[in-house]
Design a protein around this motif. Sequence first.
Motif, short mmCIF file in Angstrom:
data_model
loop_
_atom_site.label_atom_id
_atom_site.label_comp_id
_atom_site.label_asym_id
_atom_site.label_seq_id
_atom_site.Cartn_x
_atom_site.Cartn_y
_atom_site.Cartn_z
N GLU A 115 0.83 -1.21 0.00
CA GLU A 115 0.00 0.00 0.00
C GLU A 115 0.87 1.26 0.00
N ALA A 116 1.94 1.24 0.81
CA ALA A 116 2.83 2.40 0.88
C ALA A 116 3.56 2.62 -0.43
N TRP A 117 3.99 1.54 -1.05
CA TRP A 117 4.72 1.66 -2.32
C TRP A 117 3.80 2.24 -3.41
N GLN A 118 2.56 1.81 -3.41
CA GLN A 118 1.61 2.37 -4.36
C GLN A 118 1.41 3.87 -4.11
N ARG A 119 1.33 4.25 -2.85
CA ARG A 119 1.11 5.65 -2.50
C ARG A 119 2.30 6.52 -2.89
N HIS A 120 3.51 5.98 -2.72
CA HIS A 120 4.71 6.78 -2.99
C HIS A 120 5.15 6.74 -4.46
N THR A 121 4.78 5.70 -5.19
CA THR A 121 5.29 5.56 -6.56
C THR A 121 4.21 5.46 -7.63
N GLY A 122 2.97 5.16 -7.23
CA GLY A 122 1.93 4.91 -8.21
C GLY A 122 1.92 3.50 -8.75
N ALA A 123 2.85 2.65 -8.27
CA ALA A 123 2.89 1.27 -8.73
C ALA A 123 1.64 0.52 -8.27
N THR A 124 1.18 -0.42 -9.08
CA THR A 124 0.00 -1.21 -8.75
C THR A 124 0.42 -2.54 -8.15
N PRO A 125 0.05 -2.82 -6.90
CA PRO A 125 0.41 -4.12 -6.31
C PRO A 125 -0.62 -5.20 -6.66
N THR A 126 -0.11 -6.39 -6.90
CA THR A 126 -0.96 -7.55 -7.18
C THR A 126 -0.51 -8.70 -6.29
N LEU A 127 -1.44 -9.29 -5.57
CA LEU A 127 -1.08 -10.42 -4.72
C LEU A 127 -0.66 -11.59 -5.59
N HIS A 128 0.57 -12.04 -5.40
CA HIS A 128 1.13 -13.12 -6.22
C HIS A 128 0.98 -14.49 -5.55
N GLU A 129 1.20 -14.53 -4.24
CA GLU A 129 1.19 -15.82 -3.55
C GLU A 129 1.03 -15.59 -2.05
N GLN A 130 0.39 -16.55 -1.40
CA GLN A 130 0.33 -16.57 0.06
C GLN A 130 0.94 -17.89 0.54
N GLU A 131 1.80 -17.78 1.54
CA GLU A 131 2.52 -18.95 2.04
C GLU A 131 2.32 -19.07 3.55
N ARG A 132 2.51 -20.28 4.03
CA ARG A 132 2.49 -20.50 5.49
C ARG A 132 3.85 -21.06 5.90
N LEU A 133 4.42 -20.46 6.92
CA LEU A 133 5.67 -20.96 7.49
C LEU A 133 5.33 -21.99 8.56
N TYR A 134 5.98 -23.14 8.48
CA TYR A 134 5.78 -24.23 9.43
C TYR A 134 7.07 -24.51 10.19
N ARG A 135 6.92 -24.97 11.42
CA ARG A 135 8.04 -25.44 12.24
C ARG A 135 7.78 -26.89 12.64
N LEU A 136 8.82 -27.72 12.59
CA LEU A 136 8.66 -29.13 12.94
C LEU A 136 8.48 -29.30 14.44
N GLY A 137 7.44 -30.05 14.82
CA GLY A 137 7.25 -30.47 16.20
C GLY A 137 7.86 -31.85 16.37
N THR A 138 7.01 -32.87 16.45
CA THR A 138 7.48 -34.25 16.53
C THR A 138 7.39 -34.88 15.14
N LEU A 139 8.52 -35.30 14.62
CA LEU A 139 8.53 -35.90 13.29
C LEU A 139 7.78 -37.22 13.30
N THR A 140 6.81 -37.33 12.40
CA THR A 140 6.00 -38.53 12.27
C THR A 140 6.04 -38.97 10.81
N PRO A 141 6.97 -39.84 10.43
CA PRO A 141 7.06 -40.26 9.03
C PRO A 141 5.73 -40.82 8.54
N PRO A 142 5.41 -40.57 7.28
CA PRO A 142 4.12 -41.04 6.75
C PRO A 142 4.03 -42.56 6.81
N GLN A 143 2.83 -43.04 7.10
CA GLN A 143 2.56 -44.48 7.15
C GLN A 143 1.32 -44.78 6.31
#
Length: 292
Positions: A115-143
């Motif tokens: 939003e700030a970049w658009q306000r200062h430069t006139g550039a149009t932002p477009t959402l490209h991707e949303q990601e989730r960061l995960y942290r390993l708890g107890t490793l449970t190999p797939p079965q």
Amino acid sequence: MRPDDWHLTEDVDGFLARAGEFLRSRPALHTVPLTVTEALRTRGADAYGAETPLFGSLERAGAVRAAFFRTPPRRLYLTPLTPEEASTLAARLAGLGHRLPGVSADHDTAAAFAEAWQRHTGATPTLHEQERLYRLGTLTPPQPLPEGRGRVAGEQDRDQLMLWHREFVADIGGSPAADNSSWADTRIADGRLTFWETPEGTPVSMAGMTPMVAGQIRVAPVYTPTHLRGRGYAGAATAEVSRAAMAVGAAEILLFADLDNPTSNGLYQRIGYRPVTDFAVYDFSCAAPEIR
């Protein structure tokens, strides 16, 4: 707060002298700047095929409050900022004539900076991707595990790794490098890529990991060719490389998943990964000219 409260530099060692303690204070949230600056510190700009990188830190009362980096031509990467901090940084970079292709940060920071970049430069932002960061708890190999075994990739796998890395980059909408041999060579030398292979010895999936910095390792990339998906290979490879990260003493093992891919998000949670926070990536168009 003023735009010139941001300290900018092209010197990674100088940046880390200022901001290294701040980055190490929250290794999970700062996993990307930690691993990228470590690669730049040890291997130079060639580590990312980049032009001269740019770094910045925001200090208050002698302590670093926030930081950013950029390895052109890639997007700007930010640590968490308040809307005011995002606005002052946008004003500083715009005032210097920088043109940014986009931004990547935690969800709220990315939205505030876009939003700030658009306000200062006139550039149009477009959402490209949303990601989730995960942290390993107890490793449970797939079965059940798919038939086969894990194996650390070696020099004999170089061509396979280069091919799969190009396919992986194309899959996530990136721009493949003209020569990704250094990517494969570095990871082979460090033993940081693991295959899941069939009982006959044919690789069917790969999972890599970053070097350990500040006690954290991030699993990346995870890739299975399209025609081999849906058979449990990615889960098996991810579990194997997660086990390898545990074996070298990582205090935190992390990974990112595209929120538009429920399959991978479900898989990572089944093998023991737990959500930390969400990130967003924006692209910018019609930005101001960049000073070089």
